[in-house]
Design an enzyme around this catalytic site. Structure first.
Site, PDB file in Angstrom:
ATOM      1  N   HIS A 117     -48.101  17.448  18.433  1.00  0.00           N
ATOM      2  CA  HIS A 117     -49.527  17.592  18.741  1.00  0.00           C
ATOM      3  C   HIS A 117     -49.890  17.141  20.158  1.00  0.00           C
ATOM      4  O   HIS A 117     -50.555  17.858  20.901  1.00  0.00           O
ATOM      5  CB  HIS A 117     -50.383  16.793  17.752  1.00  0.00           C
ATOM      6  CG  HIS A 117     -50.080  17.085  16.309  1.00  0.00           C
ATOM      7  ND1 HIS A 117     -49.775  18.343  15.856  1.00  0.00           N
ATOM      8  CD2 HIS A 117     -50.033  16.283  15.216  1.00  0.00           C
ATOM      9  CE1 HIS A 117     -49.563  18.292  14.557  1.00  0.00           C
ATOM     10  NE2 HIS A 117     -49.701  17.053  14.141  1.00  0.00           N
TER      11      HIS A 117
ATOM     12  N   ASP B 281     -48.323  24.179  14.397  1.00  0.00           N
ATOM     13  CA  ASP B 281     -48.785  22.894  14.892  1.00  0.00           C
ATOM     14  C   ASP B 281     -50.294  22.965  14.707  1.00  0.00           C
ATOM     15  O   ASP B 281     -50.986  23.644  15.473  1.00  0.00           O
ATOM     16  CB  ASP B 281     -48.436  22.699  16.375  1.00  0.00           C
ATOM     17  CG  ASP B 281     -48.903  21.340  16.874  1.00  0.00           C
ATOM     18  OD1 ASP B 281     -49.992  20.903  16.461  1.00  0.00           O
ATOM     19  OD2 ASP B 281     -48.194  20.716  17.677  1.00  0.00           O
ATOM     20  N   HIS B 282     -50.799  22.303  13.675  1.00  0.00           N
ATOM     21  CA  HIS B 282     -52.191  22.590  13.286  1.00  0.00           C
ATOM     22  C   HIS B 282     -53.188  22.188  14.380  1.00  0.00           C
ATOM     23  O   HIS B 282     -54.313  22.683  14.397  1.00  0.00           O
ATOM     24  CB  HIS B 282     -52.532  21.984  11.926  1.00  0.00           C
ATOM     25  CG  HIS B 282     -52.819  20.517  11.953  1.00  0.00           C
ATOM     26  ND1 HIS B 282     -51.833  19.574  12.026  1.00  0.00           N
ATOM     27  CD2 HIS B 282     -53.986  19.830  11.931  1.00  0.00           C
ATOM     28  CE1 HIS B 282     -52.374  18.367  12.047  1.00  0.00           C
ATOM     29  NE2 HIS B 282     -53.695  18.488  11.991  1.00  0.00           N
TER      30      HIS B 282
HETATM   31  C1  BG6 Z   1     -50.099  15.293  10.941  1.00  0.00           C
HETATM   32  C2  BG6 Z   1     -49.349  13.996  10.874  1.00  0.00           C
HETATM   33  O1  BG6 Z   1     -49.324  16.271  11.575  1.00  0.00           O
HETATM   34  O2  BG6 Z   1     -51.302  15.096  11.658  1.00  0.00           O
HETATM   35  C3  BG6 Z   1     -50.197  12.912  10.240  1.00  0.00           C
HETATM   36  O3  BG6 Z   1     -48.148  14.177  10.142  1.00  0.00           O
HETATM   37  C4  BG6 Z   1     -51.533  12.799  10.934  1.00  0.00           C
HETATM   38  O4  BG6 Z   1     -49.521  11.658  10.249  1.00  0.00           O
HETATM   39  C5  BG6 Z   1     -52.185  14.161  11.067  1.00  0.00           C
HETATM   40  O5  BG6 Z   1     -52.354  11.926  10.193  1.00  0.00           O
HETATM   41  C6  BG6 Z   1     -53.435  14.097  11.931  1.00  0.00           C
HETATM   42  O6  BG6 Z   1     -54.090  15.328  11.864  1.00  0.00           O
HETATM   43  P1  BG6 Z   1     -55.676  15.403  12.036  1.00  0.00           P
HETATM   44  O7  BG6 Z   1     -55.959  16.878  11.970  1.00  0.00           O
HETATM   45  O8  BG6 Z   1     -56.263  14.630  10.914  1.00  0.00           O
HETATM   46  O9  BG6 Z   1     -55.970  14.785  13.369  1.00  0.00           O
END
Ligand code: BG6
Length: 493
Positions: free
Chosen positions: A244, A181-182
């Site tokens: 997230h 989960d980045h």
């Molecule tokens: C991803 C989603 O996990 O996270 C995307 O699939 C989203 O739809 C993205 O745009 C948002 O990540 P960040 O790091 O740009 O906030």
């Protein structure tokens, strides 16, 4: 910390994730001296490429996407010697035998056993195929050295997430599985734990006695765009809230772990998910809002609506807001409002923790802002800051109060640039640290929580989509959801 000799196998080596995130992250780790001498990246995909073509492609990607800018010639030359490419057909057993031969070859050359990390940056329908073939070809036998990294989406609903967990567990132990989960790798997100559990000042007030409500808002200006085809099978609840936003909620709501150990931390987080109140169909009606963007103007440009991007009718939500409760001693009765949406007025990920009013406000109302509660604002991106909003007297002969910010701002405090989430997460997979990864039970618990919302939504098809325009804060009903309780969505100026 030292990293053992490592072979990184990237499935989806020519794909978008490798181009934008993985390759730049690995290169930056290399520049910062994290990677050992005995280190190889094997990219794999269907495209016919030679090692040299693959290296050239990644150089272009890194030049375009790396936070450290264009690669320096000498450093790139040295790094690129660690890069290899193998054409693969993921359904074909032969492909895996070839991996085996390559890995053996590298180990013989290095004269040592290596850790092997299989990174699945491919569409989820390949997860079972790859896991099974790795098992059959005996590439996953060494549980001490082999790890597997799974990108999201981890399942499409509770049942498929359970199936995927079971399937992975046939071949791997939980401690070999790294579910990404980045958001958990983001610098500001990691800091929530540091901020909460390394400061004694907060804990006494961090509960239902002092906190009135919590907001977690992740808004994006970006639309679904070219991803609309994929996104349409997902929607905002699955794409953002299930993972997230609920992970952020866990970090805010968890009990203090006794140590910074992966399972300690993850036990406390899963406790939160287990304590979260499940929804009846009526709760879904009262406590959730969904939306889809129409066309409009954003930053001076005309932008298409979601259905135009998709080139089809669709009831997939591109916005979701949900009011949750955590049924335990600490949080009983404190609402947690979560919202996320695409094509909105601002790109900002912000957590706002609003404290209760003072027991008796002795100043005449006209001398103060209408909302004079203390608020703690954790801004995750693009601004990276923590601010505490307090009341203070405005200088002057009258007693007039203003809300002022006490600010910790990364830019002003540190000169070095924060690493990207993927740098942290890739390094952790090599170090064998699972703290910032989702454990199987966490993923299932988060699905369990949102399933009643998904099913109730699916059952109610008469929607007035599109119901918000680009550059807005989402559907008006989202404001009503929180206004009914006497609050407003917080936005940074
Ligand atoms: C991803 C989603 O996990 O996270 C995307 O699939 C989203 O739809 C993205 O745009 C948002 O990540 P960040 O790091 O740009 O906030």
């Amino acid at each position: 910390k030292q990293i053992a000799p490592t072979i990184f196998v990237i499935f989806g080596g020519t794909g978008d994730l490798n181009a934008r995130k993985l390759a730049p992250a690995l290169y930056n780790l290399y520049l910062e001296g994290w990677l050992p001498e005995q280190f190889s990246i094997i990219g794999t995909g269907r495209t016919q490429l030679q090692d040299e073509d693959f290296r050239k492609k990644l150089l272009e990607d890194i030049n375009q996407f790396s936070r450290s800018g264009k690669a320096e010639k000498e450093k790139w030359e040295a790094f690129s010697q660690h890069l290899f490419y193998q054409v693969s057909d993921l359904n074909d057993f032969k492909t895996y035998k070839e991996f085996g031969t390559r890995i053996k070859h590298l180990e013989t050359e290095w004269d040592t056993k290596a850790n092997v990390i299989y990174y699945l940056a491919v569409a989820p329908n390949f997860f079972p195929i790859i896991a099974d073939n790795l098992a059959k070809s005996k590439l996953a036998d060494d549980s001490q050295r082999v790890r597997i990294v799974i990108e999201k989406p981890f399942g499409h609903d509770l049942e498929s997430a359970k199936e995927l967990n079971q399937l992975l567990m046939r071949t791997f132990d939980e401690r070999q599985i790294y579910r990404i989960d980045h958001y958990l790798g983001k610098e500001t997100v990691q800091n929530i734990m540091a901020f909460r559990f390394a400061n004694s000042l907060l804990e006494p007030t961090w509960n239902r006695n002092y906190i009135e409500h919590v907001q977690i808002s992740v808004t994006e200006q970006l639309g679904a765009g070219e991803r609309a085809g994929y996104y349409d099978g997902s929607g905002a609840l699955r794409d953002m809230i299930q993972n997230h936003l609920l992970q952020l909620l866990c970090l805010v709501a968890m009990e203090p772990p006794i140590s910074f150990n992966a399972d300690e931390v993850r036990n406390r987080k899963v406790d939160v998910l287990r304590a979260m109140r499940r929804f009846s169909p009526d709760d879904v009606r009262l406590s959730t809002v969904r939306g889809q963007y129409g066309n409009g103007w954003l930053e001076g440009k005309e932008v298409p609506g979601y259905r135009e991007e998709l080139k089809a009718e669709s009831n997939t939500e591109t916005f979701a807001a949900v009011k949750f409760f955590v049924d335990n001693w600490r949080w009983q009765g404190v609402p947690f409002y979560l919202r996320t949406g695409k094509r909105m007025h601002q790109s900002a990920s912000v957590i706002s923790i609003q404290f209760k009013e003072v027991p008796h406000f002795m100043f005449p109302p006209e001398t103060a802002d209408s909302i004079h509660n203390n608020r703690l604002i954790i801004s995750i991106q693009p601004e990276m800051s923590i601010r505490l909003q307090v009341q203070a007297k405005r200088p002057g002969l009258d007693m007039i109060l203003n809300t002022v910010d006490m600010v910790f701002d990364y830019k002003g405090t540190y000169s070095s640039e924060a690493p990207e989430a993927y740098e942290t997460l890739l390094l952790d997979t090599m170090l064998g640290d699972q703290t910032l990864f989702m454990r199987g039970d966490q993923v299932e618990e988060a699905w369990d929580l949102i399933m009643p919302i998904l099913t109730t939504w699916q059952g109610r098809k008469s929607l007035n989509f599109p119901n918000y325009s680009a550059d807005s804060w989402g559907p008006e009903t989202a404001e009503a959801l929180i206004a009914r309780d006497g609050f407003h969505w917080f936005t940074l100026p």
